[in-house]
Structure formats: C-alpha cells, structure tokens
Design a protein around this motif. Structure first.
Motif, PDB file in Angstrom:
ATOM      1  N   SER A  39       7.375  -4.140   6.679  1.00  0.00           N
ATOM      2  CA  SER A  39       8.382  -3.972   5.621  1.00  0.00           C
ATOM      3  C   SER A  39       8.994  -5.299   5.169  1.00  0.00           C
ATOM      4  N   LYS A  40       8.424  -6.423   5.589  1.00  0.00           N
ATOM      5  CA  LYS A  40       8.984  -7.736   5.242  1.00  0.00           C
ATOM      6  C   LYS A  40       9.041  -7.979   3.730  1.00  0.00           C
ATOM      7  N   PRO A  41       7.966  -7.690   2.951  1.00  0.00           N
ATOM      8  CA  PRO A  41       8.115  -7.827   1.490  1.00  0.00           C
ATOM      9  C   PRO A  41       9.089  -6.751   0.998  1.00  0.00           C
ATOM     10  N   LYS A  42      10.116  -7.167   0.271  1.00  0.00           N
ATOM     11  CA  LYS A  42      11.141  -6.205  -0.158  1.00  0.00           C
ATOM     12  C   LYS A  42      10.680  -5.460  -1.412  1.00  0.00           C
ATOM     13  N   THR A  43       9.640  -4.648  -1.239  1.00  0.00           N
ATOM     14  CA  THR A  43       9.121  -3.854  -2.346  1.00  0.00           C
ATOM     15  C   THR A  43       9.051  -2.396  -1.936  1.00  0.00           C
ATOM     16  N   THR A  44       9.000  -1.513  -2.935  1.00  0.00           N
ATOM     17  CA  THR A  44       8.898  -0.074  -2.623  1.00  0.00           C
ATOM     18  C   THR A  44       7.563   0.240  -1.958  1.00  0.00           C
ATOM     19  N   ARG A  45       6.511  -0.487  -2.353  1.00  0.00           N
ATOM     20  CA  ARG A  45       5.188  -0.260  -1.745  1.00  0.00           C
ATOM     21  C   ARG A  45       5.201  -0.599  -0.256  1.00  0.00           C
ATOM     22  N   ALA A  46       5.900  -1.683   0.122  1.00  0.00           N
ATOM     23  CA  ALA A  46       5.997  -2.058   1.534  1.00  0.00           C
ATOM     24  C   ALA A  46       6.810  -1.017   2.317  1.00  0.00           C
ATOM     25  N   SER A  47       7.884  -0.511   1.715  1.00  0.00           N
ATOM     26  CA  SER A  47       8.696   0.522   2.377  1.00  0.00           C
ATOM     27  C   SER A  47       7.876   1.795   2.578  1.00  0.00           C
ATOM     28  N   THR A 116       1.187  -4.032   2.420  1.00  0.00           N
ATOM     29  CA  THR A 116       1.789  -5.119   3.208  1.00  0.00           C
ATOM     30  C   THR A 116       1.110  -6.456   2.904  1.00  0.00           C
ATOM     31  N   THR A 117       1.553  -7.509   3.576  1.00  0.00           N
ATOM     32  CA  THR A 117       0.983  -8.846   3.327  1.00  0.00           C
ATOM     33  C   THR A 117      -0.369  -8.990   4.020  1.00  0.00           C
ATOM     34  N   LEU A 118      -1.109 -10.031   3.647  1.00  0.00           N
ATOM     35  CA  LEU A 118      -2.441 -10.246   4.231  1.00  0.00           C
ATOM     36  C   LEU A 118      -2.359 -10.564   5.723  1.00  0.00           C
ATOM     37  N   GLN A 119      -1.310 -11.301   6.142  1.00  0.00           N
ATOM     38  CA  GLN A 119      -1.176 -11.632   7.570  1.00  0.00           C
ATOM     39  C   GLN A 119      -0.946 -10.368   8.403  1.00  0.00           C
ATOM     40  N   THR A 120      -0.089  -9.463   7.900  1.00  0.00           N
ATOM     41  CA  THR A 120       0.164  -8.214   8.625  1.00  0.00           C
ATOM     42  C   THR A 120      -1.067  -7.316   8.598  1.00  0.00           C
ATOM     43  N   ALA A 121      -1.795  -7.337   7.467  1.00  0.00           N
ATOM     44  CA  ALA A 121      -3.040  -6.564   7.378  1.00  0.00           C
ATOM     45  C   ALA A 121      -4.042  -7.040   8.426  1.00  0.00           C
ATOM     46  N   LEU A 122      -4.108  -8.359   8.625  1.00  0.00           N
ATOM     47  CA  LEU A 122      -4.974  -8.910   9.687  1.00  0.00           C
ATOM     48  C   LEU A 122      -4.554  -8.383  11.048  1.00  0.00           C
ATOM     49  N   LEU A 123      -3.253  -8.350  11.301  1.00  0.00           N
ATOM     50  CA  LEU A 123      -2.730  -7.880  12.586  1.00  0.00           C
ATOM     51  C   LEU A 123      -3.080  -6.410  12.814  1.00  0.00           C
TER      52      LEU A 123
END
Length: 338
Positions: A39-47, A116-123
């Motif tokens: 949820s780090k990116p403050k977007t509705t898609r991340a939430s 989510t971000t690419l780094q979190t997607a990698l995780l």
C-alpha cells in the motif's frame, strides 16, 4: 528496516518450525509486514491490491488453522510431519496453494501485482512463495498425488492462456509465476527435491528481470520497444532472460523442465508429460512476443527527447551477478539415467 526484518523473520520462522502453530505465526507475521509495502503508493489501485492480498491470505491462514486443528483433534499432535488425516491434508494443500497463488485460487495474484510497485511485485513473486512451498515440501508425502497433479496442470494451462492477452508486464509476470508454480506442484507429488530446485531456479531467473524492469521503469509492452535507449546490453539480457524463463534450450530454464519431464516419464506418466509440454508451448507464445518486441522493433532513428529512464543511475551489481546464472548454468545439469 522493521518491515524488512519482519518479512525475513516470518519466512525463516515458518521454514524452521516443526509445529503448525509456529509455522502459522511466521506466515501471519510475514503477511502483516508486507501489507504496508503493497500500500506504499498512495493510490486507490494500491489500496485495492492491499485489501485483496489481505483477504486472500487471511482466508488461507484460517484454512491452515482449521486443517491443523482437525488433525490435532484426530491425532493429538501438532507436528507438521504428522499430518495424517486425509481431510486435513487436502484443506492444507489448498490453503498453501492459495497462499502462493496457484490455480484454481490464483485470481488475486495478477491484480495485486498490477496494483503495487515493481520492487514489491518482485517480493511477492519470489520471497513470498518460499514459506508455503517449504510447508508443502514437508507434507508432500501425505498429500494425494491426484490433488497436486490436477492443480499443477490447471496452473500450467491458466498461466499459459492468461499471459497471452496481456499488455501489462506485471500481469504477464504474474501469469508466468502461475505457470511455473504448475510445474513445481506437479512434480511435488513424485520428486519434492526437484520441485524445490525448480522454484529456486525460477527465483534466480525472475529477480534480474524485475530489477531491470525497475531500473528502466518498464511497465507495459509499449515500453519494451524503447528499452534500447537505456542500454543495448540490458535490452539483450531481458530478451534472453524471457527465453530462459520460457524453458528454451540451451538456457538455464530448460534444465528443471527437462529433469521434471524425465521424472514423469520414468514414473510411467507419459500422457502427463505430453500435456505439460503442450502447455509450455502455449506459455512460450507470450515470452516470444516479448522477445520479438524487444529485439525486432528497434526504431531506425534515436529520439531527440530525453526518455524517462535516461537520468536514473541505479546500482546494478546484484543484477549483473544473477544474469549469467539465470542464463548459462545448464551444463551443470546432473547426469540423467535413460
């Protein structure tokens, strides 16, 4: 730092525990730690992605508790290796598949990765799969092979067909992950050690792909055709890594697939091996499309404008160390008795 430590401790706790309760606590710690990262990116898609991930993992954890409680009620034992009840074993296998994102409970994975971000997607596609696969490895002798093979073949088919129509790279990598989990789960019923080797090699191949996608801000297939402005070496590396992940010889990704097919044929499961080959051909289609976009669609002139990734200066040491391993270790394959 606290979140990263919690993710590492949760996975290590699950891997090293011999008790279902401790394994469950490790998985819960792991899940709660990664939620802020998603949820780090403050977007509705991340939430939305965070909510989907939390609900899915919470349901899987509840199924794990139900399975281990029923088994403890029947046998009076919380030991992981003592999961003897068939009903408990089936529920446990389904909950672990749900946690790692294998079919038929895979729907959350592409959506969460896309949000989510690419780094979190990698995780999520690498580290987060280690703990559930370790637990499945420990109980693999007690799970009915039919369940594992059915889920594995279904994952291969869905992973192959789902990736064909995607234009978003994160969703494509999610379906690639589902496809690879299919191979892992299928062979888990017959050779658990080979399943571990397969997922380990997949992690080695996926990590540099995501690192390069992060360093070039690649998110869609359209971005692929302009990666040559960053670095020709990186462009070539992504293309070769995609071919390696698809399982083409002589790259590293071919090695586990060949060993898995050899094991299936030696177990007199030729029809299953043939089906696995056919599904890998389907998934090869979208890997080849990505490679084609990178290699064949280079524009004839360079763009005068500065592109979004030119000014970035990323540390690429981990990536440069992993790329040769992800491409050229097929010659280390053990001798296969025919």
């Amino acid at each position: 730092t606290i979140i990263t430590l919690s993710i590492i401790i949760g996975t290590v706790m699950t891997m090293s525990s011999s008790n279902w309760l401790m394994a469950w606590i490790g998985l819960e710690l792991n899940m709660l730690a990664i939620l802020p990262m998603i949820s780090k990116p403050k977007t509705t898609r991340a939430s939305e992605a965070t909510t989907k991930y939390f609900l899915t993992q919470a349901i899987a954890s509840a199924m794990m508790l139900l399975s281990s409680t029923i088994n403890a009620w029947q046998t009076g034992n919380w030991d992981i290796l003592e999961l003897k009840n068939k009903f408990s074993t089936t529920i446990m296998a389904l909950s672990l598949m749900m946690k790692m994102g294998a079919a038929p409970i895979h729907f959350w994975l592409p959506e969460v990765l896309q949000g989510t971000t690419l780094q979190t997607a990698l995780l999520i596609t690498t580290w987060q799969k280690i703990a559930p696969i370790t637990l499945m490895y420990m109980i693999s002798n007690n799970i009915q092979p039919t369940i594992l093979v059915s889920a594995g073949i279904l994952s291969m088919i869905i992973g192959g067909l789902g990736g064909i129509n995607q234009t978003q790279l994160r969703k494509t990598m999610a379906y690639s992950s589902i496809n690879n989990l299919g191979w892992t789960i299928t062979i888990m019923a017959f050779s658990p050690n080979m399943a571990l080797m397969n997922i380990f090699i997949y992690i080695i191949m996926t990590t540099p792909i995501f690192l390069m996608m992060t360093s070039t801000s690649m998110k869609t297939l359209q971005n692929l055709s302009t990666t040559w402005t960053t670095s020709m070496t990186m462009t070539l590396s992504i293309a070769l890594l995609m071919l390696s992940t698809s399982g083409l010889p002589p790259f590293t990704g071919f090695m586990p697939k060949m060993l898995i097919l050899n094991e299936l044929i030696s177990q007199k499961l030729t029809a299953l091996a043939t089906l696995a080959i056919m599904t890998s051909l389907v998934s090869l289609l979208f890997y080849l499309r990505i490679t084609y976009l990178i290699m064949m669609l280079t524009p004839p002139t360079t763009t005068p404008s500065s592109t979004k990734w030119r000014t970035q200066n990323q540390k690429l040491q981990p990536m440069t160390m992993m790329i040769p391993t992800a491409l050229f270790v097929t010659h280390l394959i053990p001798a296969v008795p025919y």
